[in-house]
Design a protein around this motif. Sequence first.
Motif, short mmCIF file in Angstrom:
data_model
loop_
_atom_site.label_atom_id
_atom_site.label_comp_id
_atom_site.label_asym_id
_atom_site.label_seq_id
_atom_site.Cartn_x
_atom_site.Cartn_y
_atom_site.Cartn_z
N TYR A 90 6.03 7.61 6.50
CA TYR A 90 6.22 8.96 5.98
C TYR A 90 5.37 9.25 4.75
CZ TYR A 90 10.23 9.33 9.11
OH TYR A 90 11.03 9.37 10.23
N GLY A 91 5.12 8.24 3.93
CA GLY A 91 4.36 8.46 2.71
C GLY A 91 5.13 9.29 1.71
N LEU A 92 4.43 10.05 0.89
CA LEU A 92 5.04 10.87 -0.16
C LEU A 92 5.37 12.26 0.37
CD1 LEU A 92 2.62 9.98 -3.10
CD2 LEU A 92 4.87 8.98 -2.62
N PRO A 93 6.42 12.90 -0.16
CA PRO A 93 6.74 14.26 0.27
C PRO A 93 5.55 15.21 0.08
CG PRO A 93 8.51 13.33 -1.05
CD PRO A 93 7.38 12.38 -1.15
N PHE A 94 5.29 16.01 1.10
CA PHE A 94 4.22 17.02 1.11
C PHE A 94 2.81 16.43 1.15
CE2 PHE A 94 7.74 18.77 -1.47
CZ PHE A 94 8.21 19.70 -0.54
N ILE A 95 2.66 15.15 0.88
CA ILE A 95 1.35 14.51 0.88
C ILE A 95 1.21 13.53 2.03
CG2 ILE A 95 -0.20 12.99 -0.43
CD1 ILE A 95 0.94 14.15 -2.98
N GLY A 96 2.34 12.93 2.41
CA GLY A 96 2.31 11.93 3.47
C GLY A 96 1.52 10.71 3.04
N VAL A 97 0.73 10.16 3.97
CA VAL A 97 -0.05 8.95 3.67
C VAL A 97 -1.48 9.28 3.26
CG1 VAL A 97 1.31 7.59 5.31
CG2 VAL A 97 -0.82 8.68 6.08
N THR A 98 -1.80 10.57 3.13
CA THR A 98 -3.18 10.98 2.87
C THR A 98 -3.74 10.38 1.60
OG1 THR A 98 -2.64 13.07 3.97
CG2 THR A 98 -4.71 12.97 2.75
N TYR A 99 -2.93 10.22 0.59
CA TYR A 99 -3.41 9.71 -0.69
C TYR A 99 -4.05 8.33 -0.55
CZ TYR A 99 0.68 6.63 -0.82
OH TYR A 99 1.62 5.67 -0.53
N LYS A 100 -3.71 7.61 0.51
CA LYS A 100 -4.27 6.27 0.72
C LYS A 100 -5.73 6.30 1.15
CE LYS A 100 0.14 4.18 2.19
NZ LYS A 100 0.82 3.41 3.27
N PHE A 101 -6.21 7.47 1.56
CA PHE A 101 -7.54 7.54 2.17
C PHE A 101 -8.58 8.24 1.31
CE2 PHE A 101 -4.43 7.22 5.61
CZ PHE A 101 -4.93 6.13 6.30
N PHE A 102 -8.24 8.58 0.08
CA PHE A 102 -9.22 9.28 -0.75
C PHE A 102 -10.36 8.37 -1.19
CE2 PHE A 102 -6.20 12.67 -0.81
CZ PHE A 102 -6.97 13.80 -1.02
N ASN A 103 -10.13 7.06 -1.22
CA ASN A 103 -11.21 6.12 -1.48
C ASN A 103 -11.87 5.80 -0.15
OD1 ASN A 103 -12.91 3.95 -2.05
ND2 ASN A 103 -11.48 3.00 -3.46
N LEU A 104 -13.02 6.46 0.14
CA LEU A 104 -13.65 6.35 1.45
C LEU A 104 -14.07 4.92 1.79
CD1 LEU A 104 -15.84 9.59 1.55
CD2 LEU A 104 -13.61 9.19 2.59
N SER A 105 -14.38 4.12 0.77
CA SER A 105 -14.83 2.76 1.05
C SER A 105 -13.69 1.85 1.51
CB SER A 105 -15.49 2.15 -0.20
OG SER A 105 -14.55 2.01 -1.24
N LYS A 106 -12.43 2.32 1.38
CA LYS A 106 -11.29 1.50 1.79
C LYS A 106 -10.53 2.09 2.97
CE LYS A 106 -10.51 -0.58 -2.76
NZ LYS A 106 -9.54 -0.84 -3.85
N VAL A 107 -11.11 3.11 3.60
CA VAL A 107 -10.42 3.77 4.71
C VAL A 107 -10.10 2.78 5.84
CG1 VAL A 107 -10.73 5.41 6.60
CG2 VAL A 107 -11.19 6.12 4.26
#
Length: 494
Positions: A43-60
């Motif tokens: 589920y990740g964070l409310p309203f954000i979900g798991v998206t915050y994990k992917f902002f570092n493109l080198s670690k996607v």
Amino acid sequence: MSVLISMQSVILTAAILLLIASWRLYEKRRSFRNITSKLPTQYGLPFIGVTYKFFNLSKVYSTVSRGFDEIKSLTGCVWVATTPIIITVEPEVIEHVTSSSEFLNKARDLYAHFNNGVINGIIVNPVKKWKPGRKAISPFLSHNNLMSFFPLFNDNAKNVKQKLIAMAGRGEQDVYGVIKAYGLQLSILTIMGTKIDEGSENYKEVMNAFNILVHRTAQNSVYSSVGLGFLTLTPEYKKTLKYLRELVCDLIKKNPSLKAESDEYEDGKQALVNLAVKAMKQGLFTASDVEIESFTMIAASYETSAIVVYSALVLLAMHPEIQERAFEEVRSVFPHGITSVEYDDLKKFPYLDMVIAEALRVAPPIPYIGRQAINETELRPGITIPKEMQVIIPIFELHRRKELWGPEAARFNPENFLPENIAKRHPCAYMAFSKGPRNCIGVRYAEFTVHVLLITLLRSLKFSTTFKYDDIVFMPNVTLSYKVEPLLSIEVRA
């Protein structure tokens, strides 16, 4: 006092809006419990979900891999902002999704970054528009038409070879830049029927514009998932899009065969732009469609082929024993050098075929694809998903799962594609150019250009590098890219 009252009103309004949004999110998550109760879900964070994990493109890619390890399943559900998405590397599910008529639409959110007025067309068109569009341009990729392009494929390979020969003995060099430059020239020539001379000022502007487009589109793909795509719409990006639209329009006007109302150029070859114009005259395309389809094919063909050839050379440079075996095979077919590589010659390189297939496994040019359910439909027995639910297939991760490829899945090993090893795997454990009716339309174009170029280069040149295989970091751009592009040393073979 009035300021205090105003502040209290703002805070109260914000609190009410937050409560309403929270309630709607709760209700939405509850409505998907028939799916999330049957699939492991993040589920990740409310309203954000798991998206915050992917902002570092080198670690996607490492983040995706950890995600599957955490859910202990090859299929799961993740919340991206407030949208639940199925993500899978399960071959049986992939086979169903890529072959079913219920999944012929592309995943809306995954391809949102293509809706920039330059790249979209048949890549993202809904099925009703995609079918006639693909049919209209398919003659460009017919067997006979591709055969007519072999002299151009060979000329391109010779030009790259001569450029690299001139760079030999000078230490580690930017080989990728050379491959991209000539690859773009080939794409414009075959697709638009016109030529832009490599090295000209105009050509440098075109290359720079493409590089900006690829970089910004990659950023947009991440930011758009949480409604922040506007952050990538910088003045530079808008200027680049305008320049590329004008470029395609200019190339269309310069195509000599269009003036003669012909569908062909140069000894019967069919350029894609001619077919697109023909479709416009038949009412299948608009003038905008002609521009978009032409540009999309230029971008897709040159970018895909270039990264495949470069990745293969990098991997061979890092594995000299494999490179020598591939060279010996090429030399056995062309003992006195290469005048040209013809279609029938391509059948004589079983080991090189394995090398290319393994390079495509380790470094797939299209790292992820997505489909979207047209109607409510079954994902797999016992799990029904609603209309428009998206299914993402991370090909990069699929090709590296130890459950599918064994304990050394991350290692570069062409023997993975020995016939007996292929027979052990599910066909959908490997899908370098996607699968099913909405696979990559230009796969055979890419295969031919890649084979001709690699055969030509390996016969005349030897590649090496000090860059270590374990130090490679891949980035999720429009196609696969490298955080640091390994430089290669070049030696001319006798």
